[in-house]
Motif scaffolding. Structure first.
Motif, PDB file in Angstrom:
ATOM      1  N   SER A 150       0.829  -1.208   0.000  1.00 23.55           N
ATOM      2  CA  SER A 150       0.000   0.000   0.000  1.00 23.55           C
ATOM      3  C   SER A 150       0.866   1.263   0.000  1.00 23.55           C
ATOM      4  CB  SER A 150      -0.928   0.006   1.216  1.00 23.55           C
ATOM      5  OG  SER A 150      -1.738  -1.146   1.241  1.00 23.55           O
ATOM      6  N   ALA A 169      -5.041   5.980   2.879  1.00 24.70           N
ATOM      7  CA  ALA A 169      -6.183   5.362   3.557  1.00 24.70           C
ATOM      8  C   ALA A 169      -6.989   4.513   2.583  1.00 24.70           C
ATOM      9  CB  ALA A 169      -7.065   6.447   4.177  1.00 24.70           C
ATOM     10  N   ILE A 170      -7.187   5.053   1.386  1.00 23.75           N
ATOM     11  CA  ILE A 170      -7.960   4.318   0.364  1.00 23.75           C
ATOM     12  C   ILE A 170      -7.176   3.108  -0.123  1.00 23.75           C
ATOM     13  CG2 ILE A 170      -8.983   4.491  -1.940  1.00 23.75           C
ATOM     14  CD1 ILE A 170      -9.436   7.477  -1.359  1.00 23.75           C
ATOM     15  N   VAL A 178      -7.190   0.055   2.370  1.00 32.58           N
ATOM     16  CA  VAL A 178      -8.469  -0.674   2.392  1.00 32.58           C
ATOM     17  C   VAL A 178      -8.614  -1.534   1.139  1.00 32.58           C
ATOM     18  CG1 VAL A 178     -10.971  -0.467   2.414  1.00 32.58           C
ATOM     19  CG2 VAL A 178      -9.590   1.031   3.870  1.00 32.58           C
ATOM     20  N   GLY A 229      -8.432   2.898   7.893  1.00 35.57           N
ATOM     21  CA  GLY A 229      -8.610   3.870   6.819  1.00 35.57           C
ATOM     22  C   GLY A 229      -9.268   5.153   7.305  1.00 35.57           C
TER      23      GLY A 229
END
Length: 291
Positions: A47, A59-60, A63, A93
């Motif tokens: 990520s 954050a997106i 997830v 998130g």
């Protein structure tokens, strides 16, 4: 009312573990890793890499990156675990979006060490509550059934790929510091889960086993298991042996030194060896229930 309290107590405890873990992970990411382009291992590392390469909100990315592994967890583990993990990842998130964490430092060594420590605390607390913030172990379990590699080897291989990509795109120094971050986080996770009460199995072979058994039970309050064996078989006197009791007991790692001293006083020539025990329950062990 007491029954209801007992029923909901584990749920509340798990919830507290999860919230605390999420807050620590958010602090590690926003206060140390993300502002300084550092990485971790696993899905979190993937990520962070995607965030740096394509500038998508972290954050997106976290997830979305975890969703395939959460779906896999529903089949590989169970649906309850998958739902709890989904809730935890979404909570992280939201935390990254709404909590205004300050940037703590730009010193690379401090980032790699303390970023890993706080990340490890967060992940470890979530694991104690039965949640997961990283789906990499689910992928490892899936691959394990289709290959001859162990889970540790699979996770190591995935992380090597992550750090190699980071080295190519962001420079070798950053990748190397990120390896230190990952190592620190891994050791901290183990400490949070096992704590100071990590157990050690101790095996004692001695001609004074009767005295040792008595002192272990009466002085240290330990439960013991006795195996019947033979001792001797030396090179000079191979055909000479004597029956003996092989004593096995379990202590915390803080008690190992005391046990060794006790055995040494009874028999300085006693053969003593130890091994780490990851989980122990039952018998005469006194320990808080692990989640």
């Amino acid at each position: 009312m007491k029954d209801n309290g007992r029923r909901f107590s584990p749920v509340i405890t798990d919830f507290i573990y999860a919230i605390s873990g999420i807050l620590f992970c958010g602090f590690a990411l926003q206060g140390f890793l993300v502002p300084n382009k550092f990485f971790d291992g696993g899905v979190t590392g993937i990520s962070l890499l995607i965030h740096e390469l394509y500038h998508i909100n972290i954050a997106i990315v976290i997830v979305i990156a975890n969703l395939p592994f959460i779906v896999a967890a529903a089949f590989q583990v169970n649906r309850k675990f998958a739902l709890k993990t989904l809730a935890c990842v979404i909570g992280l998130g939201i935390c990254l979006l709404v909590v205004p964490y300050p940037v703590i430092t730009s010193d690379k060594l401090l980032i790699s060490i303390f970023g890993g420590v706080f990340m490890g605390i967060g992940v470890g607390l979530c694991m104690r509550g039965g949640f997961a913030l990283d789906g990499i172990e689910v992928l490892a379990l899936y691959t394990l059934k289709r290959s001859s590699f162990t889970i540790s080897e699979i996770i190591l291989g995935i992380n090597i790929i992550i750090f190699l990509i980071a080295a190519v795109h962001l420079g070798l120094p950053t990748a190397l510091y990120s390896v230190l971050t990952y190592y620190t986080a891994s050791r901290t996770i183990n400490f949070v889960i096992e704590g100071l009460e990590e157990y050690t199995g101790v095996t004692i072979i001695s001609g004074e086993s009767e005295n040792i058994k008595q002192r272990l039970v009466l002085e240290m309050g330990k439960g013991i298991t006795v195996y019947k064996g033979e001792r001797g078989f030396l090179k000079e006197t191979y055909n000479i042996s004597q029956p003996c009791d092989i004593v096995f007991t379990v202590v915390t790692r803080l008690e190992v030194r005391r046990l060794r001293n006790l055995v040494h006083k009874v028999d300085p020539k006693a053969f003593v060896f130890t091994n780490t025990i990851k989980e122990a329950a039952g018998g005469v062990l006194t320990r808080k229930e692990r989640h």
